[in-house]
Motif scaffolding. Structure first.
Motif, PDB file in Angstrom:
ATOM      1  N   LYS A   1     -18.119   6.996  -4.956  1.00 50.85           N
ATOM      2  CA  LYS A   1     -18.418   5.694  -5.642  1.00 50.85           C
ATOM      3  C   LYS A   1     -17.299   5.134  -6.267  1.00 50.85           C
ATOM      4  O   LYS A   1     -17.196   4.392  -7.026  1.00 50.85           O
ATOM      5  N   LYS A   2     -15.853   5.590  -5.767  1.00 48.30           N
ATOM      6  CA  LYS A   2     -14.661   5.017  -6.376  1.00 48.30           C
ATOM      7  C   LYS A   2     -13.976   4.348  -5.141  1.00 48.30           C
ATOM      8  O   LYS A   2     -14.364   4.625  -4.056  1.00 48.30           O
ATOM      9  N   ASN A   3     -13.292   3.469  -5.705  1.00 50.51           N
ATOM     10  CA  ASN A   3     -12.735   2.319  -4.510  1.00 50.51           C
ATOM     11  C   ASN A   3     -11.115   2.554  -4.424  1.00 50.51           C
ATOM     12  O   ASN A   3     -10.536   2.583  -5.598  1.00 50.51           O
TER      13      ASN A   3
ATOM     14  N   HIS B   1      -3.737   6.334 -10.357  1.00 49.30           N
ATOM     15  CA  HIS B   1      -2.723   5.112 -10.189  1.00 49.30           C
ATOM     16  C   HIS B   1      -3.202   3.971 -11.075  1.00 49.30           C
ATOM     17  O   HIS B   1      -4.364   3.734 -11.175  1.00 49.30           O
ATOM     18  N   PRO B   2      -2.353   3.162 -11.666  1.00 53.52           N
ATOM     19  CA  PRO B   2      -2.967   2.008 -12.302  1.00 53.52           C
ATOM     20  C   PRO B   2      -3.667   1.034 -11.069  1.00 53.52           C
ATOM     21  O   PRO B   2      -2.998   0.963  -9.806  1.00 53.52           O
ATOM     22  N   ARG B   3      -4.651   0.500 -11.746  1.00 51.62           N
ATOM     23  CA  ARG B   3      -5.606  -0.418 -10.753  1.00 51.62           C
ATOM     24  C   ARG B   3      -4.550  -1.818 -10.726  1.00 51.62           C
ATOM     25  O   ARG B   3      -4.485  -2.431 -11.723  1.00 51.62           O
ATOM     26  N   PRO B   4      -4.229  -2.040  -9.472  1.00 53.57           N
ATOM     27  CA  PRO B   4      -3.707  -3.402  -9.303  1.00 53.57           C
ATOM     28  C   PRO B   4      -4.749  -4.716  -9.536  1.00 53.57           C
ATOM     29  O   PRO B   4      -5.853  -4.356  -9.463  1.00 53.57           O
ATOM     30  N   ALA B   5      -4.038  -5.610 -10.178  1.00 53.95           N
ATOM     31  CA  ALA B   5      -4.940  -6.851 -10.337  1.00 53.95           C
ATOM     32  C   ALA B   5      -5.537  -7.445  -9.237  1.00 53.95           C
ATOM     33  O   ALA B   5      -6.619  -7.690  -9.377  1.00 53.95           O
TER      34      ALA B   5
ATOM     35  N   GLU C   1      -6.278  -4.035   2.556  1.00 55.55           N
ATOM     36  CA  GLU C   1      -5.512  -2.888   2.041  1.00 55.55           C
ATOM     37  C   GLU C   1      -6.633  -2.240   1.106  1.00 55.55           C
ATOM     38  O   GLU C   1      -7.308  -2.949   0.437  1.00 55.55           O
ATOM     39  N   THR C   2      -6.367  -0.965   1.105  1.00 55.63           N
ATOM     40  CA  THR C   2      -6.962   0.000   0.085  1.00 55.63           C
ATOM     41  C   THR C   2      -6.224   0.244  -0.892  1.00 55.63           C
ATOM     42  O   THR C   2      -4.879   0.468  -0.758  1.00 55.63           O
ATOM     43  N   PRO C   3      -6.835  -0.262  -2.077  1.00 59.44           N
ATOM     44  CA  PRO C   3      -5.864   0.007  -3.408  1.00 59.44           C
ATOM     45  C   PRO C   3      -5.754   1.679  -3.759  1.00 59.44           C
ATOM     46  O   PRO C   3      -6.539   2.217  -3.209  1.00 59.44           O
ATOM     47  N   PRO C   4      -4.403   1.799  -4.126  1.00 60.70           N
ATOM     48  CA  PRO C   4      -4.216   3.342  -4.469  1.00 60.70           C
ATOM     49  C   PRO C   4      -5.254   3.628  -5.610  1.00 60.70           C
ATOM     50  O   PRO C   4      -5.386   2.942  -6.595  1.00 60.70           O
ATOM     51  N   PHE C   5      -5.607   4.736  -5.596  1.00 62.00           N
ATOM     52  CA  PHE C   5      -6.340   5.287  -6.515  1.00 62.00           C
ATOM     53  C   PHE C   5      -5.505   6.767  -7.317  1.00 62.00           C
ATOM     54  O   PHE C   5      -5.926   6.803  -8.653  1.00 62.00           O
TER      55      PHE C   5
END
Length: 148
Positions: free
Chosen positions: A36-38, A72-76, A82-86
């Protein structure tokens, strides 16, 4: 919101063929623990010197450790498609081998425990006290029993 989690396994050290074959199961363990994480998680198996350097530079600790996880910091904004880094999980392969011998189980079992443990850290669990460590260890066992 659609949840997309990806896991990529990297070898920053020379693994045995058995460890290389374990990559798909390590991915499944990380995915189960980070449910349940993105975002994207990199799982990096590294050497004693590699983990020692990370431990010193980022955590101001001396010596080798078994696993380190970095969120990782969540990108705005994430570009479409693209999948954001987690986060990143670093596992010290030689330390895992030594721990497996000490604990009396296989290297494969130890790597699955450490991968799950690192993913639980990325998901917000902590093991700073004996009670929290017990809770985290119990969760690791439950997840791995379902996986295997």
């Amino acid at each position: 919101m659609l949840i997309i989690m990806t896991v990529t396994v990297f070898f920053n050290t020379r693994p045995s063929p058995a460890v290389r074959k374990l990559a798909p199961l390590l991915k499944r363990a990380v995915l189960a623990a980070a449910a349940k994480k993105n975002g994207g998680i990199s799982l990096i198996l590294t050497s004693d010197s590699g983990i020692k350097r990370l431990n010193k530079v980022f955590l101001a600790r001396a010596g080798v450790t078994d696993v380190i996880a970095f969120n990782h910091p969540r990108p705005a904004v994430t570009p479409p498609g693209e999948t954001p880094p987690f986060g990143d999980i670093f596992i010290c392969l030689p330390a895992a081998r030594r721990q497996a011998e000490r604990m009396g189980h296989s290297l494969e079992t130890e790597l699955l425990i450490l991968a799950t443990h690192g993913a639980l850290h990325l998901s917000g669990m902590d093991d700073a006290t004996p009670a929290l460590r017990r809770k985290m260890n119990q969760r690791t066992i439950r997840l791995l029993k379902k996986l295997l």
